[in-house]
Design an enzyme around this catalytic site. Structure first.
Site, PDB file in Angstrom:
ATOM      1  N   TYR A 167       0.850  -1.191   0.000  1.00 48.79           N
ATOM      2  CA  TYR A 167       0.000   0.000   0.000  1.00 48.79           C
ATOM      3  C   TYR A 167       0.883   1.237   0.000  1.00 48.79           C
ATOM      4  O   TYR A 167       1.803   1.344   0.811  1.00 48.79           O
ATOM      5  CB  TYR A 167      -0.894  -0.006   1.250  1.00 48.79           C
ATOM      6  CG  TYR A 167      -1.764   1.217   1.400  1.00 48.79           C
ATOM      7  CD1 TYR A 167      -2.865   1.407   0.570  1.00 48.79           C
ATOM      8  CD2 TYR A 167      -1.505   2.167   2.382  1.00 48.79           C
ATOM      9  CE1 TYR A 167      -3.683   2.526   0.717  1.00 48.79           C
ATOM     10  CE2 TYR A 167      -2.304   3.285   2.535  1.00 48.79           C
ATOM     11  CZ  TYR A 167      -3.390   3.456   1.701  1.00 48.79           C
ATOM     12  OH  TYR A 167      -4.191   4.562   1.836  1.00 48.79           O
ATOM     13  N   ASP A 180       9.279   2.716  -0.404  1.00 51.11           N
ATOM     14  CA  ASP A 180       8.263   3.321   0.460  1.00 51.11           C
ATOM     15  C   ASP A 180       8.587   2.914   1.891  1.00 51.11           C
ATOM     16  O   ASP A 180       8.245   1.824   2.338  1.00 51.11           O
ATOM     17  CB  ASP A 180       6.869   2.842   0.050  1.00 51.11           C
ATOM     18  CG  ASP A 180       5.764   3.512   0.872  1.00 51.11           C
ATOM     19  OD1 ASP A 180       6.069   4.039   1.966  1.00 51.11           O
ATOM     20  OD2 ASP A 180       4.599   3.477   0.438  1.00 51.11           O
ATOM     21  N   LYS A 201       5.213   8.710   9.229  1.00 51.68           N
ATOM     22  CA  LYS A 201       4.988   8.097  10.538  1.00 51.68           C
ATOM     23  C   LYS A 201       6.007   8.530  11.586  1.00 51.68           C
ATOM     24  O   LYS A 201       5.862   9.595  12.167  1.00 51.68           O
ATOM     25  CB  LYS A 201       4.883   6.590  10.389  1.00 51.68           C
ATOM     26  CG  LYS A 201       3.645   6.160   9.570  1.00 51.68           C
ATOM     27  CD  LYS A 201       3.388   4.687   9.635  1.00 51.68           C
ATOM     28  CE  LYS A 201       2.207   4.273   8.769  1.00 51.68           C
ATOM     29  NZ  LYS A 201       0.900   4.671   9.295  1.00 51.68           N
TER      30      LYS A 201
END
Length: 427
Positions: free
Chosen positions: A141, A236, A264
């Protein structure tokens, strides 16, 4: 329960009652717990119940909830102004620190979300190569931008289809799907579309189909393949960046990508993300180059302050070694429970990220993950919740350990699992 009443109230004004789908607990049933506050390794719901938190806001809270140093830093930053839409010293300091910690990043651009980082990195890769297509991996994702909401369909050779209504099929056709840990699937795509492929984007350690590590040689061969065909390699590391080590997964696996997406942990619990990489690629970004990307709140002073303080705290000697030791304790404890009660399952862990898959022996890609026993996971989730352990409410997510957790917290989680397993074995 107050949480239930609040959820019913929220559904009247917020689609599904939540502002991000997984929070609705559709994968496990029931209604979501509304959180009132957090402290260290713990959260407290609106009914006053305390839980040991292994969600950690889906990864950012590597220092735990409301660490005093971060709170003091954010308060100080807020007192000086919450946003300016102009350059600040701290965003320069953060850029310098990130470039020092992650050597593949020579320049970076701060943004607000991981979705924005991945979308922008792909736009940049297309501009740099002059090619339209990208390769992503089934189960990985990279945010909810149109071209990335694509699934593999019935196989690698089939036409990619949008995973969500509202995504034009013409967008999806530019996204090719490979299988994680399956180099042959990548080879086939390059052999067929090599001259049109701008980039390969990948989570070097998967966190969005559950935790799945790359098999030996997988990432290094991807690096060789992209160079051979003139495509860029995008890591990613929104989840893994500063979570698996100061240099992220790329340092752990000794791979140098062309571009990297971060988020994050980078924001220390506030909305912050970034993308960066080779100087010759990044120089195409406006205002230096023609590739446009902008954001009113990019480099927000509060988020940058929290991020800087978090990365400096993580620089303390032994932080990542401690996270590794705690991860090993939890992994070993969960495996012991599985063996003790004869429960079929696989515990996948990399550092302080872990997923327990029920009903399978090994999970190394999305297809294997989808074979897990989802009903068993739902029972496990609610059983742990009743015992004060707050886990991700979906079988394809990672649980996270923070530096605020103690050995006693881990032992309590293992005991809760043991108690649930004993209860299950009695029928």
């Amino acid at each position: 329960m107050l949480s239930r009443r609040l959820y019913e109230r929220a559904r009247k004004k917020i689609p599904g009652g939540v502002n991000s789908p997984v929070r609705a607990w559709k994968a496990v049933g029931g209604f979501p717990t509304f959180v009132a506050r957090g402290a260290g390794a713990y959260i407290f719901d609106v009914d006053g119940k305390k839980y040991i938190d292994f969600v950690a806001s889906w990864g950012p809270l590597i220092l735990g909830h409301a660490p005093p140093k971060i709170i003091r830093t954010v308060r100080g930053a807020a007192a000086a102004g919450t946003t300016f839409g102009a350059p600040t010293v701290r965003e320069l300091e953060l850029a310098e620190l990130v470039c020092r910690l992650v050597p593949s990043i020579q320049q970076l651009r701060l943004v607000t979300s991981g979705t924005e980082a991945a979308m922008s990195a792909i736009r940049l890769a297309r501009a740099f190569t002059g090619r339209p297509k990208i390769i992503k991996f089934d189960g990985c994702y990279h945010g909810h931008s149109d071209g990335l909401l694509v699934k593999a369909g019935s196989g690698i050779a089939t036409l990619s289809l949008p995973d969500s209504p509202g995504v034009p099929a013409s967008f999806a056709r530019e996204t090719l799907i490979a299988r994680f840990n399956d180099l042959a699937s990548v080879h086939r795509l390059f052999e067929r579309h090599g001259e049109k492929i701008a980039a390969v984007i990948i989570e070097p350690v998967c966190g969005n189909m559950g935790v799945i590590a790359p098999e030996r040689g997988f990432l290094s061969e991807l690096r060789k393949m992209t160079k051979r065909y003139g495509a860029l390699l995008i890591f990613d590391e929104v989840i893994t960046g500063f979570r698996l080590g100061a240099g992220g997964a790329q340092a752990a696996y000794k791979i140098t990508p062309d571009l990297t997406c971060l988020g994050k942990v980078l924001g220390g619990g506030l909305p912050l993300a970034a993308f960066g990489g080779r100087r010759d690629v990044m120089s195409l970004l406006a205002p230096e180059g023609p590739v446009y990307q902008a954001g009113t709140l990019s480099g927000n002073p509060l988020a940058v302050a929290a991020g800087l303080a978090t990365l400096k705290s993580l620089s303390r000697r032994g932080s990542y070694a401690l996270l590794e030791r705690m991860g090993k304790i939890l992994e070993d404890g969960f495996n012991q429970v599985l063996n003790r009660y004869g429960i079929r399952g696989a515990v996948n862990r990399v550092g302080s990220m872990m997923t327990l898959f029920f009903g399978v022996d090994r999970v190394n890609n999305a297809a294997a993950a989808r074979q897990c026993d989802r009903e068993k996971f739902a029972s496990f989730f609610h059983g742990m919740l009743r015992r004060g352990i707050y886990l991700p409410p979906a079988p394809f997510e990672a649980l996270f350990i923070s530096l605020a957790h103690t050995k006693a917290d881990l032992e309590q989680a293992i005991k809760a699992f043991d108690d649930w397993a004993a209860e299950e074995s009695l029928g």
